[in-house]
Scaffold this active site. Sequence first.
Site, PDB file in Angstrom:
ATOM      1  N   TRP A 156       0.811  -1.228   0.000  1.00  0.00           N
ATOM      2  CA  TRP A 156       0.000   0.000   0.000  1.00  0.00           C
ATOM      3  C   TRP A 156       0.842   1.274   0.000  1.00  0.00           C
ATOM      4  O   TRP A 156       0.310   2.353  -0.213  1.00  0.00           O
ATOM      5  CB  TRP A 156      -0.922   0.014   1.237  1.00  0.00           C
ATOM      6  CG  TRP A 156      -0.160  -0.260   2.512  1.00  0.00           C
ATOM      7  CD1 TRP A 156      -0.067  -1.464   3.149  1.00  0.00           C
ATOM      8  CD2 TRP A 156       0.628   0.662   3.272  1.00  0.00           C
ATOM      9  NE1 TRP A 156       0.748  -1.351   4.249  1.00  0.00           N
ATOM     10  CE2 TRP A 156       1.184  -0.056   4.355  1.00  0.00           C
ATOM     11  CE3 TRP A 156       0.921   2.024   3.149  1.00  0.00           C
ATOM     12  CZ2 TRP A 156       2.023   0.549   5.302  1.00  0.00           C
ATOM     13  CZ3 TRP A 156       1.755   2.621   4.088  1.00  0.00           C
ATOM     14  CH2 TRP A 156       2.286   1.873   5.143  1.00  0.00           C
ATOM     15  N   ASN A 157       2.140   1.188   0.283  1.00  0.00           N
ATOM     16  CA  ASN A 157       2.876   2.458   0.472  1.00  0.00           C
ATOM     17  C   ASN A 157       3.175   3.188  -0.837  1.00  0.00           C
ATOM     18  O   ASN A 157       3.297   4.405  -0.848  1.00  0.00           O
ATOM     19  CB  ASN A 157       4.143   2.259   1.315  1.00  0.00           C
ATOM     20  CG  ASN A 157       5.110   1.284   0.717  1.00  0.00           C
ATOM     21  OD1 ASN A 157       4.768   0.523  -0.183  1.00  0.00           O
ATOM     22  ND2 ASN A 157       6.337   1.285   1.209  1.00  0.00           N
ATOM     23  N   LYS A 180      -2.437  -8.657  -7.485  1.00  0.00           N
ATOM     24  CA  LYS A 180      -3.217  -8.577  -6.252  1.00  0.00           C
ATOM     25  C   LYS A 180      -2.738  -7.348  -5.495  1.00  0.00           C
ATOM     26  O   LYS A 180      -1.693  -7.355  -4.842  1.00  0.00           O
ATOM     27  CB  LYS A 180      -3.056  -9.820  -5.372  1.00  0.00           C
ATOM     28  CG  LYS A 180      -4.153  -9.857  -4.313  1.00  0.00           C
ATOM     29  CD  LYS A 180      -3.745 -10.382  -2.972  1.00  0.00           C
ATOM     30  CE  LYS A 180      -3.069  -9.439  -2.036  1.00  0.00           C
ATOM     31  NZ  LYS A 180      -3.844  -8.310  -1.526  1.00  0.00           N
ATOM     32  N   PRO A 181      -3.508  -6.250  -5.585  1.00  0.00           N
ATOM     33  CA  PRO A 181      -3.070  -5.031  -4.886  1.00  0.00           C
ATOM     34  C   PRO A 181      -3.310  -5.154  -3.397  1.00  0.00           C
ATOM     35  O   PRO A 181      -4.086  -5.994  -2.948  1.00  0.00           O
ATOM     36  CB  PRO A 181      -3.958  -3.946  -5.501  1.00  0.00           C
ATOM     37  CG  PRO A 181      -5.196  -4.655  -5.948  1.00  0.00           C
ATOM     38  CD  PRO A 181      -4.789  -6.071  -6.281  1.00  0.00           C
ATOM     39  N   ALA A 182      -2.666  -4.279  -2.636  1.00  0.00           N
ATOM     40  CA  ALA A 182      -2.888  -4.250  -1.188  1.00  0.00           C
ATOM     41  C   ALA A 182      -4.343  -3.863  -0.916  1.00  0.00           C
ATOM     42  O   ALA A 182      -4.938  -3.066  -1.638  1.00  0.00           O
ATOM     43  CB  ALA A 182      -1.950  -3.238  -0.538  1.00  0.00           C
ATOM     44  N   GLY A 236       6.635  -6.314  -0.125  1.00  0.00           N
ATOM     45  CA  GLY A 236       5.881  -6.256   1.124  1.00  0.00           C
ATOM     46  C   GLY A 236       6.752  -6.683   2.282  1.00  0.00           C
ATOM     47  O   GLY A 236       7.981  -6.559   2.237  1.00  0.00           O
ATOM     48  N   SER A 237       6.115  -7.217   3.296  1.00  0.00           N
ATOM     49  CA  SER A 237       6.846  -7.541   4.519  1.00  0.00           C
ATOM     50  C   SER A 237       7.720  -8.781   4.336  1.00  0.00           C
ATOM     51  O   SER A 237       7.432  -9.659   3.511  1.00  0.00           O
ATOM     52  CB  SER A 237       5.859  -7.770   5.661  1.00  0.00           C
ATOM     53  OG  SER A 237       5.039  -8.872   5.365  1.00  0.00           O
ATOM     54  N   GLU A 258      10.904  -7.934  -2.906  1.00  0.00           N
ATOM     55  CA  GLU A 258      11.402  -6.659  -2.371  1.00  0.00           C
ATOM     56  C   GLU A 258      10.825  -6.569  -0.972  1.00  0.00           C
ATOM     57  O   GLU A 258       9.640  -6.282  -0.808  1.00  0.00           O
ATOM     58  CB  GLU A 258      10.889  -5.486  -3.205  1.00  0.00           C
ATOM     59  CG  GLU A 258      11.333  -5.481  -4.649  1.00  0.00           C
ATOM     60  CD  GLU A 258      12.784  -5.078  -4.824  1.00  0.00           C
ATOM     61  OE1 GLU A 258      13.451  -4.783  -3.808  1.00  0.00           O
ATOM     62  OE2 GLU A 258      13.248  -5.077  -5.957  1.00  0.00           O
ATOM     63  N   LEU A 259      11.639  -6.831   0.028  1.00  0.00           N
ATOM     64  CA  LEU A 259      11.108  -6.981   1.386  1.00  0.00           C
ATOM     65  C   LEU A 259      11.547  -5.819   2.279  1.00  0.00           C
ATOM     66  O   LEU A 259      11.890  -4.755   1.795  1.00  0.00           O
ATOM     67  CB  LEU A 259      11.546  -8.337   1.952  1.00  0.00           C
ATOM     68  CG  LEU A 259      11.247  -9.516   1.021  1.00  0.00           C
ATOM     69  CD1 LEU A 259      11.761 -10.821   1.591  1.00  0.00           C
ATOM     70  CD2 LEU A 259       9.754  -9.608   0.710  1.00  0.00           C
ATOM     71  N   CYS A 292      10.314   1.365   2.316  1.00  0.00           N
ATOM     72  CA  CYS A 292      11.268   0.334   2.723  1.00  0.00           C
ATOM     73  C   CYS A 292      12.708   0.833   2.624  1.00  0.00           C
ATOM     74  O   CYS A 292      13.622   0.167   3.090  1.00  0.00           O
ATOM     75  CB  CYS A 292      11.061  -0.938   1.923  1.00  0.00           C
ATOM     76  SG  CYS A 292      10.934  -0.624   0.183  1.00  0.00           S
ATOM     77  N   GLU A 390      11.831  -2.421  11.499  1.00  0.00           N
ATOM     78  CA  GLU A 390      11.542  -1.341  10.554  1.00  0.00           C
ATOM     79  C   GLU A 390      10.510  -0.430  11.212  1.00  0.00           C
ATOM     80  O   GLU A 390       9.417  -0.879  11.563  1.00  0.00           O
ATOM     81  CB  GLU A 390      10.979  -1.967   9.276  1.00  0.00           C
ATOM     82  CG  GLU A 390      11.276  -1.196   8.045  1.00  0.00           C
ATOM     83  CD  GLU A 390      10.807  -1.943   6.791  1.00  0.00           C
ATOM     84  OE1 GLU A 390      10.046  -2.919   6.896  1.00  0.00           O
ATOM     85  OE2 GLU A 390      11.211  -1.514   5.699  1.00  0.00           O
TER      86      GLU A 390
HETATM   87  P1  ADP Z   1       2.307  -4.717   5.158  1.00  0.00           P
HETATM   88  O1  ADP Z   1       2.621  -5.172   6.535  1.00  0.00           O
HETATM   89  O2  ADP Z   1       3.133  -3.604   4.683  1.00  0.00           O
HETATM   90  O3  ADP Z   1       0.853  -4.539   4.867  1.00  0.00           O
HETATM   91  P2  ADP Z   1       2.235  -7.234   3.830  1.00  0.00           P
HETATM   92  O4  ADP Z   1       3.391  -8.078   3.465  1.00  0.00           O
HETATM   93  O5  ADP Z   1       1.266  -7.753   4.841  1.00  0.00           O
HETATM   94  O6  ADP Z   1       2.851  -5.859   4.242  1.00  0.00           O
HETATM   95  O7  ADP Z   1       1.404  -6.846   2.544  1.00  0.00           O
HETATM   96  C1  ADP Z   1       1.933  -6.711   1.251  1.00  0.00           C
HETATM   97  C2  ADP Z   1       1.001  -7.401   0.277  1.00  0.00           C
HETATM   98  O8  ADP Z   1       0.991  -8.795   0.585  1.00  0.00           O
HETATM   99  C3  ADP Z   1      -0.460  -6.941   0.353  1.00  0.00           C
HETATM  100  O9  ADP Z   1      -1.006  -6.971  -0.957  1.00  0.00           O
HETATM  101  C4  ADP Z   1      -1.091  -8.014   1.215  1.00  0.00           C
HETATM  102  O10 ADP Z   1      -2.469  -8.168   1.014  1.00  0.00           O
HETATM  103  C5  ADP Z   1      -0.351  -9.230   0.714  1.00  0.00           C
HETATM  104  N1  ADP Z   1      -0.384 -10.377   1.619  1.00  0.00           N
HETATM  105  C6  ADP Z   1      -0.443 -10.397   2.968  1.00  0.00           C
HETATM  106  N2  ADP Z   1      -0.452 -11.665   3.418  1.00  0.00           N
HETATM  107  C7  ADP Z   1      -0.405 -12.470   2.326  1.00  0.00           C
HETATM  108  C8  ADP Z   1      -0.388 -13.892   2.105  1.00  0.00           C
HETATM  109  N3  ADP Z   1      -0.411 -14.752   3.127  1.00  0.00           N
HETATM  110  N4  ADP Z   1      -0.338 -14.339   0.831  1.00  0.00           N
HETATM  111  C9  ADP Z   1      -0.296 -13.476  -0.202  1.00  0.00           C
HETATM  112  N5  ADP Z   1      -0.315 -12.142  -0.072  1.00  0.00           N
HETATM  113  C10 ADP Z   1      -0.360 -11.640   1.172  1.00  0.00           C
END
Ligand code: ADP
Length: 487
Positions: A156-157, A180-182, A236-237, A258-259, A292, A390
Amino acid sequence: MQLKDRALFRQQGYIDGAWVGADDGATFKVVNPADGAVLGAVPDMGAGETRRAIAAAGRALAGWRAKTAKERANLLRRWYELILQNQDDLAVLMTAEQGKPLAEAKGEIAYGASFVEWFAEEAKRVYGDTIPQHGPDKRIVVIKQPIGVVAAITPWNFPNAMITRKCAPALAAGCTVVIKPAEDTPYSAFALAELAERAGIEKGVINIVSCAKSGAAEVGGELTSNPVVRKVSFTGSTAVGKLLMAQCAGTVKKISLELGGNAPFIVFDDADLDAAVAGAMASKYRNAGQTCVCANRILVQDGVYDAFAERLGAAVAGLTVGPGLGAEPVTQGPLINEAAVQKVERLVEDAVNKGARVVTGGKRHALGGTFFEPTILADVTTTMACANEEIFGPVAPLYRFSDEREAIAVANDTPFGLAAYFYARDVGRVWRVSEALEYGIVGVNEGIISTEVAPFGGVKESGIGREGSKYGLEDFVEIKYLCMGGI
Ligand code: ADP
C-alpha cells in the site's frame, strides 16, 4: 473526492477484460486514512476468481508474446501517456486511499509512469547471444523468451509505482499478469487497469484480483501454487515474502522479492552537514516514513553529533502535518492505519524507557486519527527495539559512533540489506564504506535513490532480484540455449 474523470474510480476487479465483482458478491470497505471516511467497497475475491484470472492471463499469453517488441512498446507507450495525462486524478485517488500529501502522490504517479516509459523502450532490446561453438559442425545461440504468466502482489505504500515497476517489465518482456493489490489501496490499481484498457492492451493481459486482508492468504495460495503462474513478484513484509517463497517451492516458480529494510544513514565527521540534513529529511520523512528505503538508523559521528541533531531538529520543525487533500498543502500525512501508529508508539516508548531522549515529537499528533508527530530521538543505542525493527513511521533515531570501522559494523549488523546511505567527503572513505556496506543500494551523499534507470533491490533478507533499469527485464525472461548441430 474531486476527479475530472470519474470513470477512473473503478470499484470492481478486472478479469479477462471485464469489470467484475466477487462470485458471492462479497465486498470490503476502503477508508481514507486521513479521516476514516469510507471511500467505497470493492470485491472480496477468493481462490475461484484468482484461478479464472490466471486462466485468462494464460489464454492471453500466446497473442501477447507473439507481438513484436515494438508493438508491445507502442501499447506501453500509450499507457504511459494516459497515466501522465491523468496524473492529477490518479494522485487524488491515491491520496484519498493512502494518505500521502497530494504533491507526493503526483510525484509517485510520474515515478510510476516512468517505469512504463522505460520498459516500453527496453522491450526492443531483449538481445540474445551467439557463443563460439565447441565443435566444428555446431553453432550456439542463446535466445530470451518471456517467462509466462506473472503474479504481482503489491503493498500500500506506493500504490501505483509498485504495480508499474513489476508489470511494465513483465509486459515488455511478453508476459501477462495477475495483480493482487494491497487491500488498503485497490483504487490506484483499478485506475491503472482502466487506463491500460483505454491504451488498447488486450483483455487477459492485465488482470486484477482484489481481496480483504483476511483473504490474502487464500488468493496468495492460489497465485503461488497454480502451475500456470511461472513467476511471482512480491513487494511487502519480510514475513509474507518468506511465506510466498516457501509456497512457490511446490511448483518451482521464479520469484522476485522486495522486502523490508533497516537502512543505516551514516553521517561522518567530514560530511557536508547541510547536505546530510537535507538527505536525512528526504529519506526519513517522505511518505511519513513509510517506505522500505527510509533511513531507519541514523548513525552520527561524535564530532558532528550535536550539530547534526540541532540542524535536523530545525528542519523537522518546518514540516507541516495534515490531510493530504486538505485546503493547505502539507508535507506529512497520516499513517496508513491504527496498527501502524501503535507500532511507532511502542518503538518510541521502548527507546525512551531504555534511555533515549525525545528531541522533538514523540507522540500522536493533536490532529488525532492516525497522525503522528515528526519525531527525533537522540542517544539511541543498538539495544533498543527500533535498532532491529523497521519503524515505518516519522521517527528519526540518532545513534552516536566514534570511528569508521564501528559505523560499518553497526550498519551491517542486521539481517536486512536493502538501502544504506552515508555522507562523507574523503574519497578514500567514500570507496571503503561503499564497498563495505552489505546493501543492494547505497546512497553516497544522496538521500533519494529511486529512479527507473537504476536497479532497485536488496541483499540478505531484503530480497531477491532487481527492479527498474536494464536488469529489471531479466527477471521476466528465461534464457534458452539452442545447440544447432549438423552444420
Ligand atoms: P504490510 O505489513 O506492509 O501490509 P504485507 O506483506 O502484509 O505488508 O502486505 C503486502 C502485500 O501482501 C499486500 O497486498 C497483502 O495483502 C499481501 N499479503 C499479505 N499476506 C499475504 C499472504 N499470506 N499471501 C499473499 N499475499 C499476502
